[in-house]
Structure formats: structure tokens, C-alpha cells
Design a protein around this motif. Sequence first.
Motif, PDB file in Angstrom:
ATOM      1  N   PHE A 113       0.833  -1.205   0.000  1.00  0.00           N
ATOM      2  CA  PHE A 113       0.000   0.000   0.000  1.00  0.00           C
ATOM      3  C   PHE A 113       0.864   1.251   0.000  1.00  0.00           C
ATOM      4  O   PHE A 113       0.649   2.175  -0.786  1.00  0.00           O
ATOM      5  CB  PHE A 113      -0.925  -0.015   1.227  1.00  0.00           C
ATOM      6  CG  PHE A 113      -1.666   1.273   1.436  1.00  0.00           C
ATOM      7  CD1 PHE A 113      -2.711   1.635   0.589  1.00  0.00           C
ATOM      8  CD2 PHE A 113      -1.316   2.144   2.459  1.00  0.00           C
ATOM      9  CE1 PHE A 113      -3.393   2.831   0.764  1.00  0.00           C
ATOM     10  CE2 PHE A 113      -1.985   3.341   2.640  1.00  0.00           C
ATOM     11  CZ  PHE A 113      -3.029   3.686   1.800  1.00  0.00           C
ATOM     12  N   ILE A 114       1.895   1.259   0.869  1.00  0.00           N
ATOM     13  CA  ILE A 114       2.745   2.448   0.959  1.00  0.00           C
ATOM     14  C   ILE A 114       3.518   2.640  -0.345  1.00  0.00           C
ATOM     15  O   ILE A 114       3.561   3.732  -0.910  1.00  0.00           O
ATOM     16  CB  ILE A 114       3.714   2.339   2.154  1.00  0.00           C
ATOM     17  CG1 ILE A 114       2.913   2.312   3.461  1.00  0.00           C
ATOM     18  CG2 ILE A 114       4.713   3.476   2.159  1.00  0.00           C
ATOM     19  CD1 ILE A 114       3.742   2.034   4.689  1.00  0.00           C
ATOM     20  N   HIS A 115       4.109   1.544  -0.862  1.00  0.00           N
ATOM     21  CA  HIS A 115       4.939   1.659  -2.055  1.00  0.00           C
ATOM     22  C   HIS A 115       4.135   2.030  -3.285  1.00  0.00           C
ATOM     23  O   HIS A 115       4.627   2.713  -4.177  1.00  0.00           O
ATOM     24  CB  HIS A 115       5.714   0.365  -2.287  1.00  0.00           C
ATOM     25  CG  HIS A 115       6.779   0.172  -1.260  1.00  0.00           C
ATOM     26  ND1 HIS A 115       7.353  -1.044  -0.979  1.00  0.00           N
ATOM     27  CD2 HIS A 115       7.359   1.054  -0.418  1.00  0.00           C
ATOM     28  CE1 HIS A 115       8.235  -0.899  -0.015  1.00  0.00           C
ATOM     29  NE2 HIS A 115       8.256   0.364   0.345  1.00  0.00           N
ATOM     30  N   ALA A 116       2.884   1.576  -3.316  1.00  0.00           N
ATOM     31  CA  ALA A 116       2.062   1.907  -4.476  1.00  0.00           C
ATOM     32  C   ALA A 116       1.720   3.385  -4.500  1.00  0.00           C
ATOM     33  O   ALA A 116       1.508   3.973  -5.553  1.00  0.00           O
ATOM     34  CB  ALA A 116       0.783   1.075  -4.457  1.00  0.00           C
ATOM     35  N   ARG A 117       1.645   3.983  -3.318  1.00  0.00           N
ATOM     36  CA  ARG A 117       1.235   5.384  -3.273  1.00  0.00           C
ATOM     37  C   ARG A 117       2.408   6.340  -3.294  1.00  0.00           C
ATOM     38  O   ARG A 117       2.350   7.404  -3.903  1.00  0.00           O
ATOM     39  CB  ARG A 117       0.385   5.637  -2.029  1.00  0.00           C
ATOM     40  CG  ARG A 117      -0.832   4.754  -1.931  1.00  0.00           C
ATOM     41  CD  ARG A 117      -2.024   5.515  -1.448  1.00  0.00           C
ATOM     42  NE  ARG A 117      -2.413   6.554  -2.368  1.00  0.00           N
ATOM     43  CZ  ARG A 117      -3.324   6.401  -3.332  1.00  0.00           C
ATOM     44  NH1 ARG A 117      -3.901   5.231  -3.501  1.00  0.00           N
ATOM     45  NH2 ARG A 117      -3.635   7.411  -4.113  1.00  0.00           N
ATOM     46  N   LEU A 118       3.497   5.999  -2.589  1.00  0.00           N
ATOM     47  CA  LEU A 118       4.603   6.939  -2.442  1.00  0.00           C
ATOM     48  C   LEU A 118       5.921   6.245  -2.719  1.00  0.00           C
ATOM     49  O   LEU A 118       6.177   5.149  -2.232  1.00  0.00           O
ATOM     50  CB  LEU A 118       4.628   7.507  -1.019  1.00  0.00           C
ATOM     51  CG  LEU A 118       3.430   8.355  -0.604  1.00  0.00           C
ATOM     52  CD1 LEU A 118       3.570   8.712   0.853  1.00  0.00           C
ATOM     53  CD2 LEU A 118       3.323   9.614  -1.447  1.00  0.00           C
ATOM     54  N   ARG A 119       6.751   6.888  -3.518  1.00  0.00           N
ATOM     55  CA  ARG A 119       8.076   6.349  -3.775  1.00  0.00           C
ATOM     56  C   ARG A 119       8.982   6.707  -2.614  1.00  0.00           C
ATOM     57  O   ARG A 119       8.734   7.669  -1.900  1.00  0.00           O
ATOM     58  CB  ARG A 119       8.635   6.980  -5.064  1.00  0.00           C
ATOM     59  CG  ARG A 119       7.792   6.726  -6.274  1.00  0.00           C
ATOM     60  CD  ARG A 119       8.198   5.393  -6.915  1.00  0.00           C
ATOM     61  NE  ARG A 119       7.234   4.993  -7.940  1.00  0.00           N
ATOM     62  CZ  ARG A 119       7.055   5.655  -9.078  1.00  0.00           C
ATOM     63  NH1 ARG A 119       7.754   6.751  -9.337  1.00  0.00           N
ATOM     64  NH2 ARG A 119       6.176   5.247  -9.947  1.00  0.00           N
ATOM     65  N   PRO A 120      10.056   5.955  -2.456  1.00  0.00           N
ATOM     66  CA  PRO A 120      11.008   6.283  -1.395  1.00  0.00           C
ATOM     67  C   PRO A 120      11.754   7.585  -1.699  1.00  0.00           C
ATOM     68  O   PRO A 120      11.787   8.035  -2.839  1.00  0.00           O
ATOM     69  CB  PRO A 120      11.949   5.086  -1.384  1.00  0.00           C
ATOM     70  CG  PRO A 120      11.814   4.490  -2.742  1.00  0.00           C
ATOM     71  CD  PRO A 120      10.427   4.763  -3.196  1.00  0.00           C
ATOM     72  N   ARG A 121      12.369   8.139  -0.670  1.00  0.00           N
ATOM     73  CA  ARG A 121      13.145   9.362  -0.844  1.00  0.00           C
ATOM     74  C   ARG A 121      14.550   9.116  -0.326  1.00  0.00           C
ATOM     75  O   ARG A 121      14.797   8.186   0.434  1.00  0.00           O
ATOM     76  CB  ARG A 121      12.515  10.493  -0.025  1.00  0.00           C
ATOM     77  CG  ARG A 121      11.272  11.036  -0.648  1.00  0.00           C
ATOM     78  CD  ARG A 121      10.604  11.976   0.306  1.00  0.00           C
ATOM     79  NE  ARG A 121      10.362  11.316   1.585  1.00  0.00           N
ATOM     80  CZ  ARG A 121       9.586  11.816   2.526  1.00  0.00           C
ATOM     81  NH1 ARG A 121       8.992  12.978   2.341  1.00  0.00           N
ATOM     82  NH2 ARG A 121       9.414  11.177   3.648  1.00  0.00           N
ATOM     83  N   VAL A 122      15.468  10.010  -0.744  1.00  0.00           N
ATOM     84  CA  VAL A 122      16.847   9.915  -0.278  1.00  0.00           C
ATOM     85  C   VAL A 122      17.200  11.232   0.396  1.00  0.00           C
ATOM     86  O   VAL A 122      16.888  12.307  -0.104  1.00  0.00           O
ATOM     87  CB  VAL A 122      17.807   9.642  -1.456  1.00  0.00           C
ATOM     88  CG1 VAL A 122      19.254   9.732  -0.994  1.00  0.00           C
ATOM     89  CG2 VAL A 122      17.518   8.273  -2.050  1.00  0.00           C
ATOM     90  N   ARG A 123      17.858  11.104   1.558  1.00  0.00           N
ATOM     91  CA  ARG A 123      18.309  12.268   2.288  1.00  0.00           C
ATOM     92  C   ARG A 123      19.821  12.314   2.120  1.00  0.00           C
ATOM     93  O   ARG A 123      20.500  11.308   2.302  1.00  0.00           O
ATOM     94  CB  ARG A 123      17.999  12.054   3.761  1.00  0.00           C
ATOM     95  CG  ARG A 123      17.536  13.232   4.513  1.00  0.00           C
ATOM     96  CD  ARG A 123      17.104  12.733   5.877  1.00  0.00           C
ATOM     97  NE  ARG A 123      18.217  12.871   6.799  1.00  0.00           N
ATOM     98  CZ  ARG A 123      18.357  13.936   7.582  1.00  0.00           C
ATOM     99  NH1 ARG A 123      17.496  14.917   7.554  1.00  0.00           N
ATOM    100  NH2 ARG A 123      19.384  14.013   8.398  1.00  0.00           N
TER     101      ARG A 123
END
Lengths: 236, 306
Positions: free
Chosen positions: B216-226
Motif C-alpha cells: 500500500f505504501i509503495h504503491a502510493r509513495l516512492r522512497p526518498r533519499v536524504r
Amino acid sequence: MPFAPVLHAEWIKIRTLRPLVGSLAAVLVATVAFSALASADAEETDPLYSVFFGVSFGQIAAIAFGTTAVASEFRGGALRLTLAAVPDRRRWFAAKATAVALPVLATGLGTGLVTLLVGKAVLGDSGPNWTEGLRGAVGCGVHLTLMALFAAGLTAVLRSGVATLSVLIPFLLIVSFVIGDMSSGVADLLPDRAGQVVLHSAHDGALGPWSGLAVAALWSAAALSAGAWSLCRRDA
Amino acid sequence: MTSIDVRDLTKEYGGRRAVDRLTFGVRPGHVTGFLGPNGAGKSTTMRLVLGLDRPTSGTATIGGRAYTELRDPLRRVGALLDAGAAHGSRSARDHLRALAVSNRIPAHRVDTVLERTGLAAVARRRVRTFSLGMRQRLGIAAALLGDPEVVLLDEPANGLDPEGIVWIRTLLRDLAAQGRAVLVSSHLMNETAAFADHLVIVGRGRLLADAPVREFIHARLRPRVRIRTTDPAALGGLLTRHGHDASQDADGTWTVRHARVDDIGRLVARAGVPVLELTAQEATLEEAYLDLTAAEAEFTAQPQEA
């Protein structure tokens, strides 16, 4: 689901609530105390009713018992937990009514006997004879049980103990003491009037001792049926 | 193995739809988080599953049968609906004893669940003296009483202290690990993410999502890099040249959206930009949920009538 475990559970619920045990004790104390006072006063001319005069007060405790036992299910979502455990609502309500009736009947019969003994001791020869007296004692037990069941059924309809008591208590006080004394006829058919015919030596109305109790039983049956119907129809 | 199956379930109260053609399943061996704002129909759905309310249409079954048809239902299904269900004048023990007797559950289970919920020491105290957290634990004890294969808990973390919240998290995971089907409603996202592995999300009575949490999370939001560097200007230029959606935060670190550490790490190494810190940031359930509800609001927005 079998009936016995459900009845056992309801019995545990009743005997683990102190207010309920208290109102059963109040049935005994109020009936005996007010009867003894009335007997000593001897203003009452009906020999049997002068012994059982206190039932008018004891029945208020019996009504409080029936009301509280059912009303405790209508607070804080208790009924949802109860009906989740026993989804057969008719069966559950039958168990609840039985668990209300049996202790009141036992207490009521005991109260009737004690009241009779006290009354005969106070009145001596002017008291009722044993046959009549025992009829009164049994009638006292049955009448108190029917009043508790009437209150239990009404509480299931109104879904609130406060609502039930604020209907029944004024009704008993006003109807019994005011209207009841003035008129006979229709008023004699009201549940507490009909049920108390058995406590009188003389009965001039249409109802005799046992037909009076039968009329009171019809009221209780009607209240319980209405309660069961309401319980089955509505969402918990 | 018993599961809950909800099919086209609808409940109307005076014309208003509290539950609207809801269909989902709760599988054994998983904790299913039941999410949605207050008033979304979560509690109503639970009451419908337990046969307490009658559905307007549709069905809810447990192991293929309606709840009201179950024999000794507490042995199959345990539920916590209201923490206030136990009478204040009764002791915790007597409350559980009456429930156990009604469903022919052996008396020793009462002590077992009192131990398990940490109430053994106060079992003989009247419920009136309990804090909200203790009442909540008593409600959970009642749910576990019949050692049920299916467990439904409505907002079980309400009123629990931090220790209690950790406890319930562990409890829920244990129940699922034992192969039980567990449905837990909540409106707290991050708390739900901590124990659930599957999600059913509802809004205004309708199903919005039914998926494993990660999915559910991955389908809605891509990961980010700091990323943090000694040379922000070089880094900013580099990221822009390679078409990354990056921005600099107030503390000087950069956040690159829709990117993976593997790519960004290689990129900055090749360009020779000094790196002090490089972190992958997973989106949270909360962010994914808000993304979902924002999309839903846009999708369902009706023209306002004057």
C-alpha cells in the motif's frame, strides 16, 4: 445454545451486583416492617390485609430489583458484549427473566411467611386464620415476582432504568393510593391492584384472589413480550 | 483456519449510509489494520460482523457462517467493542466468570486471560476503580477468554499507557503468529503500521484500500533519499542536471524524491561530490494514507449546491 449455561451466567451477574442483593433485602425488610406497623395500628379493617399491608412498599423494592437487573445491560455497551456471547436474543431474555423471577419468588415467599408470623403474633385472635394467611403468604411471593417481571419487561422496552422507575413509581403511588381508593372497576385491573386482591380477606370487585394474580400475570407477560420484541427488533 | 468475509455489506440509518457496499476479507495468520477517520463506519462494520446490528443488505460471515448461527460463539470469535461494557460494581473476575459460564468455557481460562492482560493482581477489585487503560485490558481479556480463532478489537490502544501500547503490539503479533485472524480498528496510522501487516481502509462507509501494508505504501509513495554534503551548490547542480526532484531543507540537507540510495550514491561518487550522510527514507503509512484521502477527496468532490 442450551439454556442452562445462559441462565447460570445471568444468575452470576445478579448475585455479583450489590445493589441487586440490596433490593432483595429491601423487599423483605420493607414488607415486614410496614406490615408490622400496620398490624399494630389495626386501623385496617380487613384482617388479612392488615397483616400484608407492607407489600405495597415491598413491591417498590421488587420493581427496583427487576428494573436494575435489566437496566444494567443498557449501559456502557454491556448489552453488546452480552449478545455477542449469547446471540439468541429470545433465549437470553428468557434466561434474564428467569434469573430475575427465581430470587424474587424465593425472597417473596420467605417474606410472606415472616410477615404472616409477625402479623399473627401482633394481632392474635383478630388476625386471619391459617388457611387464609398461607394463601396471603403465597400470594405475596407470586405478586412480588410478577411486579419484578413487569418492571423487567418494561425496562427492556424503555432501555433505561431511570425511565422505567420514573414511570412505575409515580404510577404505583398515585394510582394505588389515590385513584385506586376512589374508584373500582377499571382501576382494579391495573397490575398491582389486581395482584394484591390475594392479600385481602374480602374482595368485592370482579376479581378473586387467583383471578387477580392471573390478571397481574397477563400484565407481566405483556411487558416481557414487548421487551423481547423490542430486543429482537432493534440493533444492539 | 477461520476467516471473516464481508460481502457487499451495507447499513443505513435513516437514509444515511454508514456502511456502503463494503467487501473485504480478514485472513488467518495476519493482523489486519482497519483504518479510517472517526465516523467512517469501522465500529458499525464490527457490530454487523458480530450480528449485533442487522445489515440493510449484504453479508458478513465467519468461517462461512453468520455469527448468530455459531454455537458458543466466544470460543470462535473474541471481540472488544466498548471498554465500558463491564459493570462498575462487579469485580473483573466475576465479569469474566459470567461470560465464561454462558459459553461453557472452562473456569481456568478466566485466570489465564487475567494473567495475560496483566490484571491478575486487581482481579477482585471492582471495575469502577479501574483506569481507562485497565478497562481496555479487561475488554481484551474478555475477547481472549474463549481462546478464539478470530479476534476483533475496536480501538484497543485507547487509554493505554506507553507500556500498554508496546504490550498490545506484541500481543497482536503473537495472536497472528498463532494462526488467528485478527482485525484491529484504529485511527492512528503510525500505531497501526507498527502491528498490522494488512490494511483495510474505509472512508464514509466505502472501501478505499485493501492491501498489504508495504504494498500500500509503495504503491502510493516512492522512497526518498536524504543527503548531506560539504558542497551544496555542486550537489544541487548535479541533481538538477540528472533530472532529480530535489530540494534543500532548512538545516542544509537535501531531500531527493522518487529516488533510491543506490542511484544517488553512485551518481555523487562519480561526480566527486563529498558526502557526509546518505539515507534512504521510507514513506510512512500516515503519508500514504493522506495521499490516498487527498486523491479520494478530489475524486469524490461534488459541486457545491447553493
